[in-house]
Design a protein around this motif. Structure first.
Motif, PDB file in Angstrom:
ATOM      1  N   VAL A  40     -54.707  22.820  69.057  1.00  0.00           N
ATOM      2  CA  VAL A  40     -53.418  22.148  68.928  1.00  0.00           C
ATOM      3  C   VAL A  40     -52.665  22.129  70.255  1.00  0.00           C
ATOM      4  O   VAL A  40     -52.576  23.140  70.954  1.00  0.00           O
ATOM      5  N   LEU A  41     -52.115  20.954  70.574  1.00  0.00           N
ATOM      6  CA  LEU A  41     -51.215  20.807  71.708  1.00  0.00           C
ATOM      7  C   LEU A  41     -49.820  20.498  71.170  1.00  0.00           C
ATOM      8  O   LEU A  41     -49.646  19.557  70.392  1.00  0.00           O
ATOM      9  N   ILE A  42     -48.838  21.315  71.552  1.00  0.00           N
ATOM     10  CA  ILE A  42     -47.457  21.054  71.146  1.00  0.00           C
ATOM     11  C   ILE A  42     -46.681  20.500  72.331  1.00  0.00           C
ATOM     12  O   ILE A  42     -46.933  20.869  73.476  1.00  0.00           O
ATOM     13  N   THR A  43     -45.748  19.591  72.040  1.00  0.00           N
ATOM     14  CA  THR A  43     -44.923  19.024  73.096  1.00  0.00           C
ATOM     15  C   THR A  43     -43.449  19.131  72.729  1.00  0.00           C
ATOM     16  O   THR A  43     -43.084  19.305  71.567  1.00  0.00           O
ATOM     17  N   GLY A  44     -42.621  18.992  73.738  1.00  0.00           N
ATOM     18  CA  GLY A  44     -41.179  19.026  73.584  1.00  0.00           C
ATOM     19  C   GLY A  44     -40.565  18.869  74.954  1.00  0.00           C
ATOM     20  O   GLY A  44     -41.271  18.617  75.937  1.00  0.00           O
ATOM     21  N   ARG A  45     -39.253  19.037  75.037  1.00  0.00           N
ATOM     22  CA  ARG A  45     -38.557  18.841  76.315  1.00  0.00           C
ATOM     23  C   ARG A  45     -38.247  20.149  77.034  1.00  0.00           C
ATOM     24  O   ARG A  45     -37.965  20.142  78.222  1.00  0.00           O
ATOM     25  N   ASP A  46     -38.273  21.269  76.318  1.00  0.00           N
ATOM     26  CA  ASP A  46     -37.873  22.556  76.889  1.00  0.00           C
ATOM     27  C   ASP A  46     -39.117  23.369  77.258  1.00  0.00           C
ATOM     28  O   ASP A  46     -39.798  23.927  76.397  1.00  0.00           O
ATOM     29  N   GLU A  47     -39.406  23.428  78.541  1.00  0.00           N
ATOM     30  CA  GLU A  47     -40.611  24.112  79.015  1.00  0.00           C
ATOM     31  C   GLU A  47     -40.622  25.587  78.626  1.00  0.00           C
ATOM     32  O   GLU A  47     -41.656  26.117  78.195  1.00  0.00           O
ATOM     33  N   THR A  48     -39.482  26.252  78.762  1.00  0.00           N
ATOM     34  CA  THR A  48     -39.415  27.686  78.475  1.00  0.00           C
ATOM     35  C   THR A  48     -39.753  27.969  77.017  1.00  0.00           C
ATOM     36  O   THR A  48     -40.559  28.860  76.713  1.00  0.00           O
ATOM     37  N   VAL A  49     -39.140  27.221  76.100  1.00  0.00           N
ATOM     38  CA  VAL A  49     -39.383  27.432  74.674  1.00  0.00           C
ATOM     39  C   VAL A  49     -40.832  27.101  74.319  1.00  0.00           C
ATOM     40  O   VAL A  49     -41.485  27.839  73.569  1.00  0.00           O
ATOM     41  N   LEU A  50     -41.346  26.006  74.849  1.00  0.00           N
ATOM     42  CA  LEU A  50     -42.734  25.624  74.576  1.00  0.00           C
ATOM     43  C   LEU A  50     -43.695  26.731  74.992  1.00  0.00           C
ATOM     44  O   LEU A  50     -44.604  27.094  74.240  1.00  0.00           O
ATOM     45  N   GLN A  51     -43.497  27.265  76.198  1.00  0.00           N
ATOM     46  CA  GLN A  51     -44.395  28.298  76.696  1.00  0.00           C
ATOM     47  C   GLN A  51     -44.308  29.568  75.858  1.00  0.00           C
ATOM     48  O   GLN A  51     -45.331  30.176  75.520  1.00  0.00           O
ATOM     49  N   GLU A  52     -43.087  29.950  75.476  1.00  0.00           N
ATOM     50  CA  GLU A  52     -42.916  31.153  74.655  1.00  0.00           C
ATOM     51  C   GLU A  52     -43.615  31.005  73.314  1.00  0.00           C
ATOM     52  O   GLU A  52     -44.305  31.919  72.848  1.00  0.00           O
ATOM     53  N   VAL A  53     -43.439  29.843  72.677  1.00  0.00           N
ATOM     54  CA  VAL A  53     -44.035  29.608  71.363  1.00  0.00           C
ATOM     55  C   VAL A  53     -45.553  29.569  71.464  1.00  0.00           C
ATOM     56  O   VAL A  53     -46.257  30.186  70.655  1.00  0.00           O
ATOM     57  N   ALA A  54     -46.073  28.849  72.463  1.00  0.00           N
ATOM     58  CA  ALA A  54     -47.524  28.749  72.625  1.00  0.00           C
ATOM     59  C   ALA A  54     -48.140  30.120  72.904  1.00  0.00           C
ATOM     60  O   ALA A  54     -49.204  30.462  72.377  1.00  0.00           O
ATOM     61  N   ASP A  55     -47.462  30.912  73.728  1.00  0.00           N
ATOM     62  CA  ASP A  55     -47.967  32.260  74.036  1.00  0.00           C
ATOM     63  C   ASP A  55     -47.989  33.125  72.783  1.00  0.00           C
ATOM     64  O   ASP A  55     -48.939  33.892  72.559  1.00  0.00           O
ATOM     65  N   GLU A  56     -46.931  33.021  71.972  1.00  0.00           N
ATOM     66  CA  GLU A  56     -46.875  33.821  70.752  1.00  0.00           C
ATOM     67  C   GLU A  56     -47.998  33.439  69.783  1.00  0.00           C
ATOM     68  O   GLU A  56     -48.666  34.308  69.211  1.00  0.00           O
ATOM     69  N   LEU A  57     -48.204  32.138  69.600  1.00  0.00           N
ATOM     70  CA  LEU A  57     -49.257  31.688  68.684  1.00  0.00           C
ATOM     71  C   LEU A  57     -50.638  32.026  69.231  1.00  0.00           C
ATOM     72  O   LEU A  57     -51.534  32.411  68.472  1.00  0.00           O
ATOM     73  N   SER A  58     -50.809  31.910  70.538  1.00  0.00           N
ATOM     74  CA  SER A  58     -52.091  32.283  71.145  1.00  0.00           C
ATOM     75  C   SER A  58     -52.363  33.764  70.954  1.00  0.00           C
ATOM     76  O   SER A  58     -53.511  34.182  70.775  1.00  0.00           O
TER      77      SER A  58
END
Length: 257
Positions: A40-58
């Motif tokens: 899964v690839l998630i997108t959005g406008r806020d880089e910080t939030v995206l990275q935090e969420v992706a790291d948590e799910l990973s």
């Protein structure tokens, strides 16, 4: 008796894009798809939030990565799919989720309010869906899930631009389903009622308003973001192989009441 083949919700080997995937409904669906085996690839406008969420799910052993993208910009969407081509080698599932709302009475809606909501909710759906469809046509398979709302069907105050955008999404879903069926691409939409998310939380903090909204649902409660996962998995998987052009209302019975 005929031997039946039983449906599977397994998405192992599938590649999915979830726009607006860093919070709320998008985040829940992204986690659900990844838990079912999808990359899964998630997108959005806020880089910080995206990275935090992706790291948590990973960290939960889910295959989730991220990419900043503004779905209202054609150039940004083209670049997003060039990234997908280079790093994923295609796309099997699109969850067209990015959206927003500005609640105002009709006579107070400014032109920029209208443009901002329609630009994100409807133009964004179109731009992302168009790029995904091009890839899916080439590979002769795919699944598009547009996130609509009960506001695409029912009338509610303060929803001029939002309801217009969601009604448009419903029609796009039907048109795309008719157009893309010959390419083995299914297109459906999920239309939730009020789900507890960061976008609805401020609106639902008014006890009187909350009581009124709960009273409209047969189940007498608001929905949880996780309750969007099952319907999304149904549309994304082979379990819905004979379903296209449909709007599934995930609304606690609101539209049946």
């Amino acid at each position: 008796m005929k031997e039946f083949s039983y449906p599977s919700f397994d998405l192992t080997g599938k590649k999915a894009l979830v726009t607006g995937g860093s919070k709320g409904i998008g985040l829940a669906i992204a986690a659900g798809l990844a838990n079912a085996g999808a990359k899964v690839l998630i997108t959005g406008r806020d880089e910080t939030v995206l990275q935090e969420v992706a790291d948590e799910l990973s960290g939960r052993n889910l295959d989730v990565s991220w990419k900043v993208a503004d779905v209202t910009s054609k150039q940004a969407v083209v670049e997003l799919f060039e990234f997908i081509d280079a790093n994923f080698g295609g796309i099997d599932i699109l969850v067209n989720n990015a959206g927003m709302n500005i609640r105002k009475p009709l006579v107070e809606v400014e032109e920029q309010d209208w443009d901002k909501v329609i630009g994100t909710n409807l133009k964004g759906i179109f731009l992302v869906g168009q790029q995904a469809a091009k890839r899916m046509i080439d590979q002769k398979s795919g699944c598009i899930i547009n996130i609509s709302s009960i506001m695409g069907q029912v009338g509610n105050p303060l929803q001029t631009s939002y309801a217009a955008s969601k009604g448009g999404i419903n029609q796009l879903t039907k048109v795309w389903a008719a157009e893309l069926a010959e390419h083995n691409i299914r297109v459906n939409a999920l239309a939730p009622a009020y789900i507890k998310t960061p976008m609805t939380e401020p609106f639902l903090q008014d006890p009187e308003r909350l009581e009124k909204l709960v009273g409209r649902t047969l189940l007498k409660r608001m929905g949880e973001a996780e309750e969007m996962i099952g319907p999304a998995l149904f549309f994304a998987s082979g379990a819905s192989s004979y379903v296209t052009g449909q709007i599934l209302y995930v609304d606690g019975g609101w539209t049946a009441n």
